[in-house]
Design an enzyme around this catalytic site. Structure first.
Site, PDB file in Angstrom:
ATOM      1  N   LYS A  31      54.365  39.831   0.744  1.00  0.00           N
ATOM      2  CA  LYS A  31      54.140  38.770   1.729  1.00  0.00           C
ATOM      3  C   LYS A  31      55.365  37.869   1.900  1.00  0.00           C
ATOM      4  CE  LYS A  31      51.888  35.633  -1.574  1.00  0.00           C
ATOM      5  NZ  LYS A  31      52.925  34.602  -1.572  1.00  0.00           N
ATOM      6  N   THR A  32      56.083  37.590   0.806  1.00  0.00           N
ATOM      7  CA  THR A  32      57.262  36.730   0.929  1.00  0.00           C
ATOM      8  C   THR A  32      58.325  37.403   1.793  1.00  0.00           C
ATOM      9  OG1 THR A  32      56.803  35.818  -1.272  1.00  0.00           O
ATOM     10  CG2 THR A  32      58.977  35.392  -0.339  1.00  0.00           C
ATOM     11  N   ASP A 223      52.407  29.862   3.633  1.00  0.00           N
ATOM     12  CA  ASP A 223      52.165  30.827   2.560  1.00  0.00           C
ATOM     13  C   ASP A 223      50.985  30.342   1.716  1.00  0.00           C
ATOM     14  OD1 ASP A 223      52.485  32.973   0.884  1.00  0.00           O
ATOM     15  OD2 ASP A 223      54.186  32.132  -0.217  1.00  0.00           O
ATOM     16  N   GLU A 224      50.255  31.266   1.084  1.00  0.00           N
ATOM     17  CA  GLU A 224      49.101  30.951   0.235  1.00  0.00           C
ATOM     18  C   GLU A 224      48.075  30.109   0.993  1.00  0.00           C
ATOM     19  OE1 GLU A 224      48.928  32.551  -2.367  1.00  0.00           O
ATOM     20  OE2 GLU A 224      50.872  32.764  -3.350  1.00  0.00           O
ATOM     21  N   GLN A 254      42.454  35.864  -3.939  1.00  0.00           N
ATOM     22  CA  GLN A 254      43.298  35.148  -4.899  1.00  0.00           C
ATOM     23  C   GLN A 254      43.125  33.627  -4.782  1.00  0.00           C
ATOM     24  OE1 GLN A 254      47.285  36.956  -5.892  1.00  0.00           O
ATOM     25  NE2 GLN A 254      46.987  37.962  -3.916  1.00  0.00           N
ATOM     26  N   ARG A 616      48.661  41.036 -12.218  1.00  0.00           N
ATOM     27  CA  ARG A 616      49.995  40.626 -12.677  1.00  0.00           C
ATOM     28  C   ARG A 616      50.704  41.787 -13.362  1.00  0.00           C
ATOM     29  NH1 ARG A 616      50.536  37.726  -9.169  1.00  0.00           N
ATOM     30  NH2 ARG A 616      48.522  38.578  -8.573  1.00  0.00           N
TER      31      ARG A 616
END
Length: 678
Positions: A31-32, A223-224, A254, A616
């Site tokens: 996504k980044t 973002d997020e 998330q 993770r």
């Protein structure tokens, strides 16, 4: 992954600029990279200039990373004025330009959590004892009130609005909230939540300001997005305006921050408020092996979903996920310690390739002890910065006022620390007088008009405080800087304050040592270090240098990936990170899911938290649970039972033939010696 290597869905997300766009980005889906490439596309292909784009995220670390990535793909002259920032920094950016429109002075004060705690404690103390500064206030009551105030502000509620919907239990919080806001207004101060609330209210009520900021940004990226609260969502809507051009990136699976106001339901609100919303799903994961994604998908499928998705990977399926049973937390820590050494050799890993995750901080204690015994280098993510400790902030604030008495932020922290009969009523009148007359708080103390409004006791206390500061400043001007630094602690009676505010003498002694360390650093700055090319500094310059060190200390608080250390942290703190090998420890009922979530029927957020922990891991995942904890029988977490059993390798105490403590330590020493002699 270059721009040309984006997959089809990523390319679609980058190139869609015709209207509102929501990108549902699964864990590890790049996504980044999508946000970075979209900023580049907006400039190079859509013709937007840097200052017409605003990218918003939640942490300074994420904003720094995004800025660094953008600088690598866009020429410097193109991204001039580009704003990549956090919600709160964006709010501060607006307040600094619109301060007069929201009733603030130009040099308004930003209260930190310690300042807020002191203020609410002081309000309670006056309520409970009619101004007796010696009365005791329960710290948990203060903490709960601050949480209630924060929740109200994240929902955009004023004290009056809060009171109209407060339960009987919350009425006291509402009363304190009202008094708290009165003091904040008197000091011309804002807290962390105000940095979003006040700009949002400004854009709601001030058409001129709203048009100005809506015309400033032609495309907003977030973002997020799933972590936004009500106030942040309204803030974004007001900034977007009728242009309706934005790209929000998030993942409802998330969303793990409900405790600080996050509302994943904002994804639904977006669809309702923008019916033309284009939704693009990123489901290809570039982090984890197939088996880890399979168990993550299976777990999260037990939750209800706003928008369904299923992660997949082109990597190999990978090793089975180990579920390790241990007797108790000590054996659990010994097992993890031994496994880290074993995997380090057998899989050629570094210590920094390992992440040890847990639901609550108390779980790290045994792990730390065993790691130290076995000489495993580690770092606990989220440790309190030296400069964030209350005693350090107190004494540092005294030095700041001695260097610059017009430092309102520092002065308001210490004016009644230690207590010197300067209560909230006095501070409120001082703040209001300074604000209405364009003075600093220090300048206002000397006003004859102000003294007429105060009781004789309050006036004498203020005068005594200023006289003390002036005496110290005169000594500094006479060249006694080092003596003042050493004398100040005793002169203000800070040791008695430490003793009364600390639960034990040992804690007070630790705090005293922290103050001595601060004194030593400041004296070193004054004296300089010729061998290190550091010349002697004036008092004000030395204090400023330490203030800069404080900011750098806070901004660099995240783990340094170049240090070869095992990373230990809560699952909340691990979001956004990745490790080759992950241990999730203490997977038991009442831990994960947490007891509070079981009682409050909020299991879905706990499941999302477990999902975040699992994703993770890049290659190897180990999940541990104990048969007993705190001398009570422990029950394996329901989340382990929800995982596809065919992907798991269960190791019970019997099957693993758990060794006793002494044999384990001996084996560890032998392995360590072998490693040191490699």
């Amino acid at each position: 992954m270059s721009a040309d290597e984006l997959n089809d869905r990523q390319q679609e997300a980058v190139r869609y600029i015709a209207g509102p766009c929501l990108v549902i980005a699964g864990a590890g889906s790049g996504k980044t990279k999508v946000i970075t490439e979209k900023i580049s596309y907006l400039m190079k292909e859509a013709g937007l200039r840097g200052y017409e784009i605003c990218a918003v995220t939640f942490t300074n670390k994420a904003a720094r990373e995004m800025r660094n990535r953008v600088s690598r793909v866009i020429e410097h002259n193109l991204h001039k004025g580009l704003l990549i920032t956090t919600f709160h920094s964006l709010g501060l950016h607006i307040l600094k330009r619109e301060y007069a429109r929201v009733g603030l002075r130009k040099n308004f004060i930003l209260m930190d959590p310690g300042d807020q705690k002191s203020m609410v404690t002081s309000i309670y103390r006056e309520m409970l004892s009619n101004g007796n500064d010696e009365s005791t206030v329960d710290e948990e009551v203060v903490a709960e009130t601050l949480r209630a105030i924060s929740r109200a502000k994240m929902k955009g509620l004023s004290p009056d609005e809060f009171m109209t919907q407060a339960t009987a239990q919350d009425q006291v919080h509402g009363i304190i909230y009202g008094q708290y806001e009165n003091l904040m207004n008197a000091y011309s101060a804002v807290d962390f939540d105000d940095l979003v609330l006040k700009p949002m209210k400004l854009l709601q009520t001030d058409e001129e300001a709203r048009k100005r900021w809506q015309s400033r940004f032609r495309h907003i990226l977030v973002d997020e997005y799933q972590d936004t609260n009500s106030t942040q969502y309204e803030f974004l809507k007001l900034l977007i305006g009728i242009r309706r051009k934005f790209t929000f990136v998030g993942d409802d699976d998330q969303s793990i921050y409900a405790w600080r106001g996050a509302e994943p339901e904002n994804i639904n609100k977006l669809s309702q408020d923008f019916p033309e919303l284009k939704i693009i799903k990123l489901e290809q994961n570039y982090r984890s092996c197939g088996r880890i994604l399979h168990i993550a998908n299976s777990l999260i499928a037990n939750n209800s979903h706003l928008i369904s998705k299923r992660l997949f990977s082109s990597f190999a399926y990978g090793d089975p996920v180990v579920i390790r049973e241990t007797r108790d937390p000590v054996r659990e820590a010994e097992y993890v310690s031994a496994e880290i050494y074993s995997q380090r050799v057998s899989r050629n890993l570094k210590f920094r390739d390992f992440g040890v995750l847990y639901r609550t901080n108390f779980q790290s204690r045994e792990m730390e002890k065993i790691f130290r015994e076995n000489r495993i280098p580690y770092r606990i993510n989220g440790d309190v910065s030296f400069f964030d400790r209350a005693e350090v902030k107190d004494i540092m604030s005294y030095y700041r006022v001695l260097a610059n008495p017009n430092d309102d932020n520092a002065l308001i922290r210490i004016i009644n620390v230690p207590r010197r009969e300067i209560g909230n009523v006095t501070k409120q009148k001082l703040g209001e007088y300074a604000r209405s007359n364009g003075l600093s708080l220090y300048e206002a103390i000397s006003s004859f008009e102000l003294r007429q409004e105060l009781s004789s006791k309050a006036g004498e206390a203020l005068a005594g405080f200023k006289e003390m500061i002036e005496d110290f400043r005169e000594r500094i001007e006479d060249g006694e800087e080092t003596e003042v630094i050493s004398d100040l602690f005793d002169s203000i009676g800070y040791m008695a304050h430490l003793m009364s505010d600390s639960p034990t003498e040992q804690v007070a002694a630790i705090k005293y040592d922290n103050v001595l360390t601060l004194q030593k650093w400041l004296i070193m700055k004054l004296k300089g270090s010729p061998s290190e090319g550091m010349p002697p500094a004036e008092f004000g310059d030395a204090v400023s240098s330490l203030c800069l060190r404080e900011m750098l200390d806070q901004s660099d608080s995240d783990s340094n990936p170049e240090l070869d250390q095992v990373q230990m942290m809560t699952v909340h703190a691990a979001k956004g990170l990745e490790f080759t090998s992950v241990f999730i420890i203490g997977c038991e009922e009442n831990i994960i899911p947490h007891q509070n979530s079981i009682e409050n029927n909020t299991i879905e957020e706990e499941r999302r938290l477990m999902y975040v922990g699992i994703t993770r891991a890049k290659r190897y995942l180990t999940i541990t649970h104990c048969l007993s904890r705190k001398q009570e029988k422990a029950k394996i977490s329901r989340f382990i039972k929800e995982l596809p059993q065919e992907d798991l390798a269960f190791e019970t105490i019997a099957s693993a033939k758990e060794v006793n403590h002494d044999r384990n330590i001996e084996a560890m020493d032998r392995l360590l010696n072998n490693l040191l002699n490699e």
